[in-house]
Design an enzyme around this catalytic site. Structure first.
Site, PDB file in Angstrom:
ATOM      1  N   LYS A  11     -29.755  22.643   3.701  1.00  0.00           N
ATOM      2  CA  LYS A  11     -30.633  23.529   4.465  1.00  0.00           C
ATOM      3  C   LYS A  11     -32.070  23.475   3.900  1.00  0.00           C
ATOM      4  O   LYS A  11     -32.300  22.901   2.821  1.00  0.00           O
ATOM      5  CB  LYS A  11     -30.060  24.946   4.408  1.00  0.00           C
ATOM      6  N   TYR A  51     -25.290  26.835  15.717  1.00  0.00           N
ATOM      7  CA  TYR A  51     -24.794  28.146  15.279  1.00  0.00           C
ATOM      8  C   TYR A  51     -24.352  29.025  16.452  1.00  0.00           C
ATOM      9  O   TYR A  51     -24.322  30.248  16.315  1.00  0.00           O
ATOM     10  CB  TYR A  51     -25.854  28.854  14.442  1.00  0.00           C
ATOM     11  N   ASN A 114     -28.372  29.794   1.442  1.00  0.00           N
ATOM     12  CA  ASN A 114     -27.240  29.343   0.631  1.00  0.00           C
ATOM     13  C   ASN A 114     -27.119  27.811   0.560  1.00  0.00           C
ATOM     14  O   ASN A 114     -26.042  27.263   0.384  1.00  0.00           O
ATOM     15  CB  ASN A 114     -25.944  30.014   1.092  1.00  0.00           C
ATOM     16  N   HIS A 117     -24.674  23.586   4.429  1.00  0.00           N
ATOM     17  CA  HIS A 117     -23.679  23.869   5.481  1.00  0.00           C
ATOM     18  C   HIS A 117     -22.640  22.763   5.476  1.00  0.00           C
ATOM     19  O   HIS A 117     -22.977  21.592   5.255  1.00  0.00           O
ATOM     20  CB  HIS A 117     -24.351  23.891   6.864  1.00  0.00           C
ATOM     21  N   GLU A 128     -19.825  19.052  15.655  1.00  0.00           N
ATOM     22  CA  GLU A 128     -21.103  18.930  14.949  1.00  0.00           C
ATOM     23  C   GLU A 128     -21.532  17.471  14.781  1.00  0.00           C
ATOM     24  O   GLU A 128     -22.721  17.154  14.849  1.00  0.00           O
ATOM     25  CB  GLU A 128     -20.996  19.653  13.595  1.00  0.00           C
TER      26      GLU A 128
END
Ligand code: RTP
Ligand code: MG
Length: 149
Positions: A11, A51, A114, A117, A128
């Protein structure tokens, strides 16, 4: 054990902190193989599709804003049980609860940033990999590295 492909993305916080090489290195040393990868600025529509399962959640807007804020490093990894292996190496969603030795446990502190992913199921991985890479992946010639998993 079945050979699987999984979608993993460093990310914006992980890219800005210079953790891309460290993260790829961990997966490579584990034995997972890179079968596609790219650095990209994520379009809003792609973030929203990625998402989509969270679109009713209160943090959805923040999540899309964050993912589109600066480049991410997206990749497809392949190997035995790649989906659960990558998730285990990432640690829990909240870095505060992630065990030391995991990526989030070693480098993260907040749930909103965080670092990484990873697809959470075979269905998510298939969706995905199609969404981010149009299903394009390298098929290595097994004859050249026959002793590697
Ligand atoms: P990811 O999809 O990013 O791999 O993370 P995950 O499966 O471990 O967690 P998930 O439940 O899918 O949540 C997606 C991302 O949303 C952010 N989040 N924020 N503020 C909050 O309470 C909250 N909860 C989740 C996190 O960045 C999480 O990775
Ligand atoms: Mg998730």
């Amino acid at each position: 054990m079945a050979v699987e492909k999984t979608f993993v993305m460093v990310k914006p916080d992980g890219v800005q902190r210079g953790l891309v090489g460290e993260i790829i290195g961990r997966f490579e040393r584990k034995g997972l193989k890179l079968v596609n990868a790219k650095l990209l600025q994520v379009p809003e529509t792609l973030a929203q599709s990625h998402y989509a399962e969270h679109k009713e959640r209160p943090f959805f807007g923040e999540l899309v804003t964050f993912i589109t804020s600066s480049p991410v490093f997206a990749m497809v990894l392949e190997g035995d049980s790649a989906i659960s292996v990558a998730r285990n190496m990432m640690g829990k969603t909240n870095p505060v609860e992630s065990a030391p030795g995991t990526i989030r446990g070693d480098y993260g502190l907040t749930i909103g940033m965080n670092i990484i992913h990873g697809s959470d199921s075979a269905e998510s991985a298939a969706r995905e990999i199609e969404l981010w890479f149009s299903n394009e992946t390298i098929a290595y010639d097994k004859a050249v590295d026959v002793w590697l998993a």
